[in-house]
Design an enzyme around this catalytic site. Structure first.
Site, PDB file in Angstrom:
ATOM      1  N   ASP A 143      -8.842  -6.895  69.134  1.00 34.37           N
ATOM      2  CA  ASP A 143      -7.890  -5.856  69.722  1.00 34.37           C
ATOM      3  C   ASP A 143      -7.577  -6.307  71.357  1.00 34.37           C
ATOM      4  O   ASP A 143      -8.293  -7.178  71.843  1.00 34.37           O
ATOM      5  CB  ASP A 143      -8.449  -4.516  69.559  1.00 34.37           C
ATOM      6  CG  ASP A 143      -9.597  -4.384  70.399  1.00 34.37           C
ATOM      7  OD1 ASP A 143     -10.452  -5.469  70.242  1.00 34.37           O
ATOM      8  OD2 ASP A 143     -10.264  -3.257  70.668  1.00 34.37           O
ATOM      9  N   GLU A 153     -13.034  -3.383  70.405  1.00 38.45           N
ATOM     10  CA  GLU A 153     -14.011  -3.510  71.602  1.00 38.45           C
ATOM     11  C   GLU A 153     -13.319  -2.861  72.777  1.00 38.45           C
ATOM     12  O   GLU A 153     -14.068  -2.331  73.696  1.00 38.45           O
ATOM     13  CB  GLU A 153     -14.119  -5.139  71.991  1.00 38.45           C
ATOM     14  CG  GLU A 153     -15.100  -5.246  72.972  1.00 38.45           C
ATOM     15  CD  GLU A 153     -14.398  -5.427  74.405  1.00 38.45           C
ATOM     16  OE1 GLU A 153     -15.321  -5.554  75.529  1.00 38.45           O
ATOM     17  OE2 GLU A 153     -13.157  -5.546  74.616  1.00 38.45           O
TER      18      GLU A 153
END
Length: 443
Positions: A103, A167
């Site tokens: 991400d 994350e």
């Protein structure tokens, strides 16, 4: 199988530019869809994962007849993690590269000088959202595992790569590495060093800060600014209260002696970063306001202790608000005739993160330093009070966590993000040096 190190570097070879840039182009092309800022932007990391799997599965035991053991583990729709393993001959020897997350933080194309959601190449520069943090590392570690799968070195150590979801946001849990740990899927990584590949500037990052986000709300009495003696000014109350809170914080959490050992650029800090109030005319003293900010805490202090202390400060100020400094001859926080008192409240709205002090005596730290010096030409470990989520939890679970990365700190979470291919090449060689050293250590 081919013979192993010390010829591992020659066997595997350098990072192949065409292969790396091809994979990076594909994953950066998904960056628009993996921006992580819920509830508006919920990433679908499987859009990145499928490109990684396209590289690794043809070399896997399950579909390609190769040596890699590859699994795709999902805890939310479209939000998978990948665990890729190159098996060694000794079940008690293992090393892992973890933290490469699929991400990214958000990007506004109108603020950039180039399209953040497609890879553009400018000589050594590879540009786009995620090139430094962290899709550039996703592609780098995928290329490492690809080459191990292709060249099949005879290693004693098992090499594991873990590509993770979620994350960049801590408000949603149970999707990424936290869930993998909870399910015991990473337990065997405790047998050897775990290298978290998600920092920058090619040096070991040996310390990070904890973070506590706070909101201080002050309530007063709304009134005309021409009659300030009939008001309780929440702006003045907030300013004086915050000054007192900060003063107490710095007495209770002073610079710690270990901060010099780890090379922290700053001690623990508490400061405001945002200010808001309900609105109104300039001739109107508002009835309330809110100051928001954060505490950045070196890892030698506890975030739990900080929250407890901040609440104690606020409670004490409320109980003794008459003693708080005022601003001018009619400034006050109590109106006895109206039985009104100014009021403070503090809240902690986001998940807290604890800082990390890496183990400077561990084998993982020493091989990372030696590899960095060998490849980059020097080693200068550093520490920052920026926060990395998840790794303190890994450390607390018994993992030997060391951190490094090969992007550029100046472009981290910034507009016009880029990395350098030459830096990623050095990162690739650092990985090979780490494996080689740990092979020698196992002899």
């Amino acid at each position: 199988m081919a013979s192993c190190s010390p010829s591992l570097k020659d066997l595997v070879g350098p990072l192949d530019r065409d292969s790396y840039v091809s994979l990076l182009s594909k994953v950066i092309g998904e960056a628009r869809h993996v921006q992580n800022n819920p509830p508006d932007l919920v990433p679908k990391e499987d859009r990145v994962a499928r490109h990684v799997l396209d590289v690794l599965l043809p070399l896997s035991t399950s579909t390609g007849g190769g040596p890699l053991i590859v699994s795709h583990v999902s805890y939310a729709d479209g939000r998978g993690n990948i665990i890729a393993e190159y098996p060694g001959s000794d079940p008690d020897r293992i090393l892992s590269f973890v933290g490469c997350h699929m991400d990214v933080v958000t990007a506004n194309p109108s603020d950039w000088d180039f399209d953040p959601f497609s890879l553009s190449v400018d000589g050594d520069k590879l540009r786009g959202r995620g090139t430094t943090d962290c899709l550039g590392h996703v592609a780098l570690v995928a290329e490492l595992m690809r080459r191990l799968g292709e060249t099949k070195p005879a290693l004693k150590n098992t090499v594991v790569a873990v590509f993770i979801a979620n994350e960049e946001n801590s408000s949603v849990l149970g999707v990424g590495v936290d869930a993998l740990v909870k399910d015991g899927l990473l337990n065997k990584l405790k047998k050897g060093p775990l290298f978290w590949i998600d920092t920058a500037d090619k040096q070991p990052c040996i310390g990070t800060g904890g973070m506590v986000a706070w909101k201080l709300r002050t309530t007063g009495k709304l009134f005309h600014s021409g009659l300030p003696h009939k008001a309780i000014n929440p702006l003045e109350l907030a300013m004086e209260a915050l000054r007192e809170i900060q003063s107490r914080f710095y007495k209770d959490f002073p610079p710690h002696p270990k901060e010099q050992v780890y090379g922290f650029a700053t001690p623990s800090t508490m400061k405001p970063t945002q200010w808001s109030y309900p609105g109104g005319g300039v001739n109107q003293i508002p009835g309330e306001c809110t100051i928001s900010g954060d505490v950045r805490l070196t890892p030698f202090y506890s975030t739990t202790d900080v929250v407890k202390k901040l609440q104690e400060y606020v409670d004490d100020i409320n109980a003794n608000i008459e003693n708080l400094d005022t601003r001018g001859p009619v400034s006050k926080y109590v109106l006895p005739d109206e039985n009104l008192r100014g009021q403070l409240s503090i809240s902690f709205d986001e998940a807290m993160m604890s800082g990390v002090a890496c183990n400077l005596e561990s084998l993982g730290f020493h091989v990372l330093c030696k590899a960095t010096e060998e490849v980059v030409g020097y080693v200068k470990p550093y520490s920052i009070t920026g926060s990395l989520p998840l790794i303190r939890e890994l450390q607390d679970e018994g993992f030997d966590v060391q951190t490094s990365g090969y992007g550029i700190m100046a472009t981290y979470h910034a507009r016009n993000e880029y990395c350098l291919f030459s830096d990623m090449c050095q990162g690739f060689q650092v990985f090979l040096s780490i494996i080689t050293q740990l092979e020698a250590d196992s002899d």
